[in-house]
Structure formats: C-alpha cells, structure tokens
Design an enzyme around this catalytic site. Structure first.
Site, PDB file in Angstrom:
ATOM      1  N   TRP A  78       4.916  12.008 -21.603  1.00 56.81           N
ATOM      2  CA  TRP A  78       3.949  11.269 -22.426  1.00 56.81           C
ATOM      3  C   TRP A  78       4.316   9.785 -22.574  1.00 56.81           C
ATOM      4  CZ3 TRP A  78       2.482  14.858 -27.179  1.00 56.81           C
ATOM      5  CH2 TRP A  78       1.820  16.006 -26.688  1.00 56.81           C
ATOM      6  N   TYR A 112      -1.216  17.197  -9.592  1.00 58.75           N
ATOM      7  CA  TYR A 112      -0.297  16.126  -9.994  1.00 58.75           C
ATOM      8  C   TYR A 112       1.116  16.669 -10.168  1.00 58.75           C
ATOM      9  CZ  TYR A 112       2.080  12.872 -13.142  1.00 58.75           C
ATOM     10  OH  TYR A 112       3.004  12.042 -13.739  1.00 58.75           O
ATOM     11  N   LYS A 167       4.399  15.838  -7.776  1.00 63.00           N
ATOM     12  CA  LYS A 167       5.581  15.219  -8.378  1.00 63.00           C
ATOM     13  C   LYS A 167       6.815  16.090  -8.153  1.00 63.00           C
ATOM     14  CE  LYS A 167       5.956  11.981 -10.520  1.00 63.00           C
ATOM     15  NZ  LYS A 167       6.366  10.624 -10.062  1.00 63.00           N
ATOM     16  N   ASP A 199       0.852  -1.188   0.000  1.00 63.71           N
ATOM     17  CA  ASP A 199       0.000   0.000   0.000  1.00 63.71           C
ATOM     18  C   ASP A 199       0.889   1.238   0.000  1.00 63.71           C
ATOM     19  OD1 ASP A 199      -1.811   2.012   0.326  1.00 63.71           O
ATOM     20  OD2 ASP A 199      -2.780   1.164   2.101  1.00 63.71           O
TER      21      ASP A 199
END
Length: 292
Positions: A149, A124, A128, A35
């Site tokens: 990508w 996001y 990061k 987890d």
C-alpha cells in the site's frame, strides 16, 4: 557511488532520487526516455552508465488493466527485472528491486513471512512474483523488498483519492475487509538509502552476504476504511471537506476485474534482524506525509 535509478517520476522513484543523492551521483531515467517494454535497451543503458547500484522503481501497477494486458505487465514486472539482475551481475553492481504483497492470496489471516507459500490472485501479483524469481535466479548482489500500500502526496495514491472524494461527496463508502500496512514512499526510499549506506566502500560484497528477499512496509496494519478515517483526520485543509460520514462496506460492493487479497499484512522481522532498522508506525508516517 554511481547509482542508476529507473522510474524516477513514480511515487517511490521520485522520493528515491532525492534520498539517493546523499550517496553519490544519481542517473535517473523514466518513460518515455526509456521504454521498459523493451528490456534489451536496459542492458545497454547499464553498460553506458556503469553503475555500482541499480535501483529499480519501475513496475506495471495498473492492477485491473493488467488482466487485459498480460504480456505488457509480464515484460515490465518479470522480464525486465531479470535483465537488470543479469546486467548487475555483469558489472558487479547491487540491484535493489521492489515487489508486492499481492503475491499472496490473503487467506492466512496472520502476517506473512518470506517463507510463506505464494499464491497470487491476479495478473499483477503473478507477474511481480515472476519478477522476484527472475531476480533471484539471475542476481548476485541483490535486495528484493516486498512492500504494501505505497502512497505519497504525488500521483494517484489512495491518500490523494480520499482527499479528493472528501471535497466532492458528503458520504464516502470505503472497504473495511482489505487489511494491510500503508507505506509512505518517502520513508521507504530513505530506509533503502540507509541500507545502501551501511555497505560502505565494499557495498557489493556486503549486499552479497545479505542478498535475498525481505518484507519492508509501514509498521502495523489497518483496513482501508480505518486508513481513510485517519487520512481525513490529518487533513491540513479539513475546512474544505464536504464529507459528513464514512461508511464501511465489503469489497464485493465494488467489483473489479482483478481480485485483491483481503489480508496482506507482511511480517518485517527478517529485515529488522538483518539491518537493525524498521519503518515507523503507519499512523506516524501518514501524519508526517500529510504535513508536506
């Protein structure tokens, strides 16, 4: 070489498990066995495996959902990498970590270098970025690779989405104002394994001398619109396509909860100088990827 791979069922992790097998014993784990929202459990996992390399292919990548699940995204993308970096330092292991072009706002309109100022537009990207910082702060022998990508023939990648759309619709609308570099997950995994192989018996010291942040993605750049056209052109089962036209549209035609950078091409010159390698042109990689 003992390698701990985290996230082996994802696009990158799946390819990494196969590429890293040439270097030694790979212990691979993913959710729900581990987890990743409980980073304290990862430290004990590292204690148990005693790896020489920790390869972190785990990330919370649901860009739009992250806007609603900030804390979960932060734990997985920011806190967990810091815990892994601390554990790697404790065991004199190498940490390989991956980040994203979404740490930039896309307003530069020229390839971004590692020295350029970051300015994420969404949760996001922000989490990061925090993960990059946590690794740098806690890490010792670490390599953080920003990439763009990422796709494969597995999971819900842009390549698979375009192929699915082409079999259901006669007309496709694809944004032409988002520009970056498509990166084949297999090539990314393989070049990372090659970097680790270069370190030889003194890998930790070798990486420590070269530690830091690197841009690493498919060579060249394109829009999602042009990428989609190239995907359909390389479709091995083109006879199954129903699509008759692909229309370019702007991003505002598809409103999303999270804002995306319009231009996020990365300059990979630092990686090339340091390791004397580079990923192939995105068009070549795409062709190979679609051949199976």
């Amino acid at each position: 070489m003992r390698i701990l791979l985290l996230g082996n069922t994802g696009q990158l992790g799946y390819e990494a498990e196969r590429a890293l097998a040439c270097l030694g014993e790979v212990s691979a784990f993913d959710y729900p066995e581990i987890d990743f929202t409980r980073p304290e459990s990862l430290a004990s996992l590292v204690d148990r495996v005693q790896p020489q390399v920790i390869f972190n292919a785990v990330a919370y990548t649901a860009v739009d959902r992250a806007e609603l699940e900030l804390e979960k995204a932060r734990v997985v993308n920011a806190i967990t990498p810091g815990v892994l970096a601390e554990a790697a330092r404790k065991h004199s292991a190498v940490l390989v970590h991956f980040s994203t072009d979404y740490v930039f706002d896309g307003k530069k309109n020229a390839p971004y270098t590692e020295e350029d100022e970051t300015h994420p537009l969404n949760v996001y990207g922000q989490t990061k970025l925090e993960g990059e910082q946590a690794v740098a702060q806690a890490g010792d022998a670490f390599l953080t690779f920003r990439t763009t990508w990422v796709y494969s023939n597995r999971r819900d990648s842009f390549v698979n989405k375009v192929l699915q759309w082409s079999r259901k619709q006669t007309s496709l609308k694809v944004v032409d104002d988002q520009i970056s570099g498509p990166t084949w997950a297999r090539a990314l995994a393989e070049i990372t394994a090659l970097v680790l192989a270069r370190g030889g018996a003194e890998l930790t010291d070798w990486v420590r001398e070269r530690r830091g942040l690197y841009h690493l993605c498919g060579e060249g750049s394109t829009s999602r619109y042009e990428w989609a056209k190239e995907i359909l052109a390389n479709d091995l089962h083109a006879q199954e396509q129903l699509v008759q036209e692909i229309l370019p549209v702007k991003s505002d035609a598809f409103p999303t909860p999270a804002e995306r950078p319009l231009y996020s091409v990365l300059d990979c010159a630092k990686f090339k100088r340091t390791f004397d390698m580079q990923l192939p042109a995105w068009q070549k990689a795409l062709k190979w990827a679609m051949q199976g």
